[in-house]
Scaffold this active site. Structure first.
Site, PDB file in Angstrom:
ATOM      1  N   THR A  18       4.262  -7.213   1.691  1.00 53.06           N
ATOM      2  CA  THR A  18       5.177  -8.292   2.087  1.00 53.06           C
ATOM      3  C   THR A  18       5.858  -8.918   0.882  1.00 53.06           C
ATOM      4  O   THR A  18       7.016  -9.332   0.953  1.00 53.06           O
ATOM      5  CB  THR A  18       4.370  -9.378   2.847  1.00 53.06           C
ATOM      6  OG1 THR A  18       3.853  -8.782   4.030  1.00 53.06           O
ATOM      7  CG2 THR A  18       5.222 -10.560   3.227  1.00 53.06           C
ATOM      8  N   GLN A 278     -21.422  -5.691  11.837  1.00 50.49           N
ATOM      9  CA  GLN A 278     -20.191  -6.296  12.340  1.00 50.49           C
ATOM     10  C   GLN A 278     -20.094  -7.762  11.935  1.00 50.49           C
ATOM     11  O   GLN A 278     -19.065  -8.394  12.139  1.00 50.49           O
ATOM     12  CB  GLN A 278     -20.134  -6.155  13.865  1.00 50.49           C
ATOM     13  CG  GLN A 278     -20.044  -4.702  14.283  1.00 50.49           C
ATOM     14  CD  GLN A 278     -20.007  -4.474  15.782  1.00 50.49           C
ATOM     15  OE1 GLN A 278     -19.834  -5.403  16.559  1.00 50.49           O
ATOM     16  NE2 GLN A 278     -20.172  -3.234  16.192  1.00 50.49           N
TER      17      GLN A 278
HETATM   18  N1  ASP Z   1       1.838  -5.237   6.177  1.00 52.50           N
HETATM   19  C1  ASP Z   1       1.887  -5.904   4.898  1.00 52.50           C
HETATM   20  C2  ASP Z   1       1.226  -4.999   3.879  1.00 52.50           C
HETATM   21  O1  ASP Z   1       0.033  -4.935   3.828  1.00 52.50           O
HETATM   22  C3  ASP Z   1       1.189  -7.219   4.964  1.00 52.50           C
HETATM   23  C4  ASP Z   1       1.244  -8.020   3.688  1.00 52.50           C
HETATM   24  O2  ASP Z   1       1.532  -7.567   2.611  1.00 52.50           O
HETATM   25  O3  ASP Z   1       0.927  -9.244   3.769  1.00 52.50           O
HETATM   26  O4  ASP Z   1       1.900  -4.322   3.160  1.00 52.50           O
END
Ligand code: ASP
Length: 349
Positions: A18, A278
């Site tokens: 992200t 878990q």
């Molecule tokens: N889907 C993204 C990733 O793991 C989520 C993130 O980076 O927060 O690349």
């Protein structure tokens, strides 16, 4: 990099997530064209903290992570060990705990800090957490701190103790069975703990970057029938099963849903069977309940208080590295080798 500067040399490995994503057609997408200049134009403060260089081994949503990507991360850091004082890995949050765990084993003895970070909002957006996460991570990598760690939302955590606990909070990671290594407030305060087994720590740096796919994870749930898993025994790629059991490592052992038959067959085939839990907190202990004791007698291994991420990557690492010595794999798996297990004598019953 500036000649004669007294600032530490930090290599940033940007792998996507992200952190650097752009919004296109209503979704966040990886931006493959991101450069060192783009990064420094958004966070120019970095150059006050360290001499920065940036490499981009690959750019992706970290859900695409493979062992090949982890091998590339490990070899890039190992190859640059002498040229830099520390490393920061920008990584997607989804699988960051797996990469951080893996590198703690593959780069044991590196002697230099590696700080994983990322963000929950892309760095071009208002209210992003990317900038503060990156600035703090670079400052930590340029300090005297020296571990493979993860910094996120003000907390510095031991890499192989981390797990992603939130899809939306800026505090996205936790270290459920181990104390926080540091916290960023007005200052960055560190609480340092020894990493692992002193005998192993004294060993030379012998990086490893040849992980191969060997492990399979089975998550138990009520309704699983004892024959449901038999097809897995025909898959020769799988050399080890991690069974994510209930509580302290308990599982059904009865006629219809019991796993005794499956585990017995797997072990007869020479596969390793490991029991995880878990639960987020606490440890696997196969001596408390009768069902776990029955399974223990089959020669399974316990994860103790390792996270599932650490257990998967440790078993993958040990099987890849000590291919021809199953006894060594078994012994090292249950030993603390990189700070991933709390020794039993630290626990009072
Ligand atoms: N889907 C993204 C990733 O793991 C989520 C993130 O980076 O927060 O690349």
């Amino acid at each position: 990099m500036g000649e004669g500067s007294t600032l530490k040399r930090i290599l940033i490995l940007h792998t996507g997530g992200t952190f650097g994503m752009l919004e296109k057609e209503g979704v966040w997408k990886p931006n493959e064209r991101i450069s060192k200049d783009d990064l420094l134009s958004v966070v120019p403060e970095l150059e006050l903290l360290a001499q920065i260089d940036v490499v981009v081994p690959y750019i992706q949503d970290s859900a695409e992570l493979t062992l090949g990507h982890i091998n590339l991360l490990a070899s890039t850091i190992a190859d640059n060990r002498d040229a830099f004082d520390g490393f920061v890995v920008i990584h997607g949050t989804d699988t960051m705990a797996y990469s951080a765990s893996a590198l703690s084993f593959m780069l044991a003895g590196l002697g230099k800090p590696v700080v994983f970070t990322g963000s929950q909002r892309p760095f071009m957006q208002i209210r992003t957490d990317a900038k503060s996460n990156l600035i703090n991570s670079v400052e930590i990598a340029a300090s005297s701190f020296n571990e493979i760690a993860l910094f996120f939302g003000n907390k510095l955590l031991r890499g192989n103790r981390t797990t992603k606990v939130s899809t939306w909070k800026f505090e996205a990671f936790d270290s459920p069975n181990f104390p926080t290594l540091g916290e960023a407030g007005v200052n960055i305060n560190f609480n340092l703990y020894p990493v692992g087994n002193p005998t192993l720590e004294a060993q030379e740096f012998q990086p490893f970057s040849k992980l191969r796919e060997t492990v399979f994870v089975i998550h138990l749930f009520p309704g699983l029938q004892n024959t449901d898993l038999d097809f897995l025994l025909h898959n020769e790629r799988i050399e080890a099963f991690i069974i994510v059991a209930y509580g302290a490592g308990n599982m059904p052992t009865g006629k219809d849903s019991g796993l005794v038959g499956f585990i017995t067959l797997a072990i007869e085939q020479g596969k390793i069977v490991v029991i995880a839990t878990q639960c987020t907190h606490g440890r696997v202990s196969l001596d408390i309940y009768e069902s776990a004791r029955i399974v223990k007698q089959l020669r399974v291994l316990g994860c103790k208080d390792m996270t599932l991420e650490a257990a998967v990557m440790k078993l993958t690492y040990l099987l890849s590295r000590y291919d021809d010595d199953r006894q060594k794999v078994r012994t090292l798996f249950e030993m603390n080798i990189a700070g991933e297990i709390t020794d039993e004598h630290h626990i009072v019953r």
